[in-house]
Design a protein around this motif. Sequence first.
Motif, PDB file in Angstrom:
ATOM      1  N   LEU A  57      92.476  33.828  74.527  1.00 12.96           N
ATOM      2  CA  LEU A  57      93.331  32.974  73.703  1.00 12.96           C
ATOM      3  C   LEU A  57      92.730  32.839  72.308  1.00 12.96           C
ATOM      4  O   LEU A  57      91.569  32.460  72.158  1.00 12.96           O
ATOM      5  N   ASP A  58      93.555  33.144  71.308  1.00  8.41           N
ATOM      6  CA  ASP A  58      93.161  32.984  69.893  1.00  8.41           C
ATOM      7  C   ASP A  58      94.234  32.154  69.187  1.00  8.41           C
ATOM      8  O   ASP A  58      95.431  32.438  69.296  1.00  8.41           O
ATOM      9  N   ILE A  59      93.758  31.126  68.437  1.00  6.93           N
ATOM     10  CA  ILE A  59      94.667  30.276  67.649  1.00  6.93           C
ATOM     11  C   ILE A  59      94.197  30.316  66.197  1.00  6.93           C
ATOM     12  O   ILE A  59      93.015  30.080  65.914  1.00  6.93           O
ATOM     13  N   GLU A  60      95.126  30.561  65.321  1.00  8.40           N
ATOM     14  CA  GLU A  60      94.785  30.683  63.899  1.00  8.40           C
ATOM     15  C   GLU A  60      95.808  29.930  63.059  1.00  8.40           C
ATOM     16  O   GLU A  60      97.012  30.179  63.160  1.00  8.40           O
ATOM     17  N   TRP A  61      95.288  29.003  62.217  1.00  6.48           N
ATOM     18  CA  TRP A  61      96.122  28.302  61.248  1.00  6.48           C
ATOM     19  C   TRP A  61      95.750  28.842  59.854  1.00  6.48           C
ATOM     20  O   TRP A  61      94.579  28.895  59.489  1.00  6.48           O
ATOM     21  N   SER A  62      96.767  29.227  59.120  1.00  3.34           N
ATOM     22  CA  SER A  62      96.527  29.777  57.784  1.00  3.34           C
ATOM     23  C   SER A  62      97.505  29.183  56.776  1.00  3.34           C
ATOM     24  O   SER A  62      98.621  28.799  57.129  1.00  3.34           O
ATOM     25  N   LEU A  63      97.048  29.104  55.523  1.00  2.00           N
ATOM     26  CA  LEU A  63      97.872  28.637  54.414  1.00  2.00           C
ATOM     27  C   LEU A  63      98.398  29.869  53.695  1.00  2.00           C
ATOM     28  O   LEU A  63      97.633  30.631  53.079  1.00  2.00           O
ATOM     29  N   ASP A  72      96.413  35.511  52.583  1.00  2.00           N
ATOM     30  CA  ASP A  72      96.550  34.183  53.162  1.00  2.00           C
ATOM     31  C   ASP A  72      95.156  33.606  53.441  1.00  2.00           C
ATOM     32  O   ASP A  72      94.201  34.339  53.708  1.00  2.00           O
ATOM     33  N   LYS A  73      95.052  32.278  53.384  1.00  2.00           N
ATOM     34  CA  LYS A  73      93.768  31.609  53.576  1.00  2.00           C
ATOM     35  C   LYS A  73      93.738  30.966  54.953  1.00  2.00           C
ATOM     36  O   LYS A  73      94.561  30.116  55.278  1.00  2.00           O
ATOM     37  N   VAL A  74      92.785  31.400  55.770  1.00  2.00           N
ATOM     38  CA  VAL A  74      92.627  30.844  57.118  1.00  2.00           C
ATOM     39  C   VAL A  74      92.002  29.460  56.994  1.00  2.00           C
ATOM     40  O   VAL A  74      90.931  29.291  56.400  1.00  2.00           O
ATOM     41  N   VAL A  75      92.679  28.455  57.582  1.00  2.00           N
ATOM     42  CA  VAL A  75      92.245  27.065  57.472  1.00  2.00           C
ATOM     43  C   VAL A  75      91.353  26.665  58.640  1.00  2.00           C
ATOM     44  O   VAL A  75      90.297  26.056  58.459  1.00  2.00           O
ATOM     45  N   PRO A  90      87.683  24.131  51.006  1.00  2.00           N
ATOM     46  CA  PRO A  90      88.386  22.994  50.392  1.00  2.00           C
ATOM     47  C   PRO A  90      88.829  21.928  51.388  1.00  2.00           C
ATOM     48  O   PRO A  90      89.078  20.784  50.988  1.00  2.00           O
ATOM     49  N   MET A  91      88.951  22.282  52.677  1.00  2.00           N
ATOM     50  CA  MET A  91      89.368  21.297  53.683  1.00  2.00           C
ATOM     51  C   MET A  91      88.248  20.973  54.655  1.00  2.00           C
ATOM     52  O   MET A  91      88.506  20.438  55.742  1.00  2.00           O
ATOM     53  N   SER A 119      99.378  21.063  49.397  1.00  2.00           N
ATOM     54  CA  SER A 119     100.786  21.422  49.555  1.00  2.00           C
ATOM     55  C   SER A 119     100.924  22.935  49.748  1.00  2.00           C
ATOM     56  O   SER A 119     100.201  23.730  49.126  1.00  2.00           O
ATOM     57  N   GLY A 120     101.850  23.305  50.625  1.00  2.00           N
ATOM     58  CA  GLY A 120     102.090  24.722  50.868  1.00  2.00           C
ATOM     59  C   GLY A 120     102.708  24.954  52.241  1.00  2.00           C
ATOM     60  O   GLY A 120     103.021  24.021  52.980  1.00  2.00           O
ATOM     61  N   THR A 121     102.868  26.241  52.588  1.00  2.00           N
ATOM     62  CA  THR A 121     103.434  26.646  53.879  1.00  2.00           C
ATOM     63  C   THR A 121     102.298  27.029  54.818  1.00  2.00           C
ATOM     64  O   THR A 121     101.484  27.911  54.494  1.00  2.00           O
ATOM     65  N   TYR A 122     102.253  26.367  55.981  1.00  2.00           N
ATOM     66  CA  TYR A 122     101.219  26.618  56.983  1.00  2.00           C
ATOM     67  C   TYR A 122     101.846  27.381  58.157  1.00  2.00           C
ATOM     68  O   TYR A 122     102.991  27.124  58.556  1.00  2.00           O
ATOM     69  N   GLN A 123     101.050  28.283  58.712  1.00  2.00           N
ATOM     70  CA  GLN A 123     101.523  29.096  59.836  1.00  2.00           C
ATOM     71  C   GLN A 123     100.563  28.952  61.020  1.00  2.00           C
ATOM     72  O   GLN A 123      99.343  29.113  60.855  1.00  2.00           O
ATOM     73  N   CYS A 124     101.124  28.616  62.176  1.00  2.00           N
ATOM     74  CA  CYS A 124     100.358  28.531  63.415  1.00  2.00           C
ATOM     75  C   CYS A 124     100.621  29.805  64.208  1.00  2.00           C
ATOM     76  O   CYS A 124     101.777  30.095  64.575  1.00  2.00           O
ATOM     77  N   LYS A 125      99.587  30.572  64.500  1.00  2.00           N
ATOM     78  CA  LYS A 125      99.722  31.838  65.225  1.00  2.00           C
ATOM     79  C   LYS A 125      98.879  31.750  66.511  1.00  2.00           C
ATOM     80  O   LYS A 125      97.660  31.537  66.451  1.00  2.00           O
ATOM     81  N   VAL A 126      99.555  31.932  67.646  1.00  2.00           N
ATOM     82  CA  VAL A 126      98.904  31.891  68.963  1.00  2.00           C
ATOM     83  C   VAL A 126      98.943  33.302  69.554  1.00  2.00           C
ATOM     84  O   VAL A 126     100.010  33.923  69.650  1.00  2.00           O
ATOM     85  N   LYS A 127      97.747  33.763  69.972  1.00  2.00           N
ATOM     86  CA  LYS A 127      97.629  35.112  70.546  1.00  2.00           C
ATOM     87  C   LYS A 127      97.015  34.996  71.945  1.00  2.00           C
ATOM     88  O   LYS A 127      95.972  34.363  72.114  1.00  2.00           O
ATOM     89  N   LYS A 128      97.691  35.605  72.882  1.00  6.24           N
ATOM     90  CA  LYS A 128      97.124  35.747  74.230  1.00  6.24           C
ATOM     91  C   LYS A 128      97.798  36.984  74.824  1.00  6.24           C
ATOM     92  O   LYS A 128      98.979  36.954  75.157  1.00  6.24           O
TER      93      LYS A 128
END
Length: 375
Positions: A57-63, A72-75, A90-91, A119-128
Amino acid sequence: MELWTARFCCALLGLVAGLAAGLEITSTGPTSIEKASGQSVKLDCQFSLAPEDSGPLDIEWSLLSSDNQNEDKVVILYSGDRAYEDYYAPMKGRVHFNSADPKNGDASINLTGLKSSDSGTYQCKVKKAPGIRSRKMLLIVMVRPSKPRCYTEGPAQEGKDIVLRCMSSEGTNPLQYSWEKTSDSKLLPASAVLDPVGGTINVRNASASASGTYRCVASNRVGAEECVLYLNVTPPPNTAGIIAGAIIAVLLILIIIAIILFCCWRARHRKKYEKEICNEIREDVPPPKSRVSTARSFTVGSQRSSLGSMSPSNLHEYSLKNQYDKIPSSEEYERPPSHAPLPPPSTARMAGPNLSRMGAIPVMIPAQNRDGSIV
């Protein structure tokens, strides 16, 4: 042949259905959130797994970058049963997973101490493996208006145009400004023109009834702040009185300058008079001694010439008449006539013819005035 084709299609459809029933994002909340700076927000990302999802399981949040040419910047990241929450500098310290164990199906994150740069668009990506799912959310961090400053422009006098201005130095647009009068009738003047975007009220041809307390409220979608202004409309000043006062002040200044100049002139004239008096006193000083020495040298030279013309036979006779040829000293010349010494008494006064018969040589003595000068 047709039977085998039908069986193959059924198996393929079952496989596709199995894959579709695998990893899924189950969150159904809003995909756009507005928050004020300094607040906290939860970005929801719930998922479900299927028995077919057997990989790690891999979870990645990026801006996501607004420019396609930038990366894209991985948060925050979860991989290998470990969370990496300080991945984005920055966070750092402000982003965390909502669940202590995201494997249970909660990939949501919490952001604290929001800033306008978040501020911006965030993306939640789940990999399994073999499933991959993602979800995007728009976060708008708005800055609430700062406390506005209220002030007036123009003279607050009757018959003049007065501008009441309200301005916030910080705040996310669009900002709206509203004015109200909180004293007396609580109604704005009839001639007032309100600008809700610029935050101004233009009171034309103001009258005394426009005086009072006003309140301005600056607001946007995340907050509001206000300020208070007191307006006092005064009658126009007495122009004639001001002009008369100015003329009197100028005259007083000129009089003071004239007095100062007169005093300076008088002091200078007095100094010049004293200097002239000193010069007149110096004119009575006796003449220098150089003239006396000149007269003495002239007389002594004449005496020496007379001695040179004498013979040894008449030296004795010359000694008898030295008392007549004696030249007074410088002290005698400088001494006043009243204190001049009397000539020594002579036992016998000898006349000129007698002296000539005795062999004396006549000597001419230069005439002298009272101050010792030779005439």
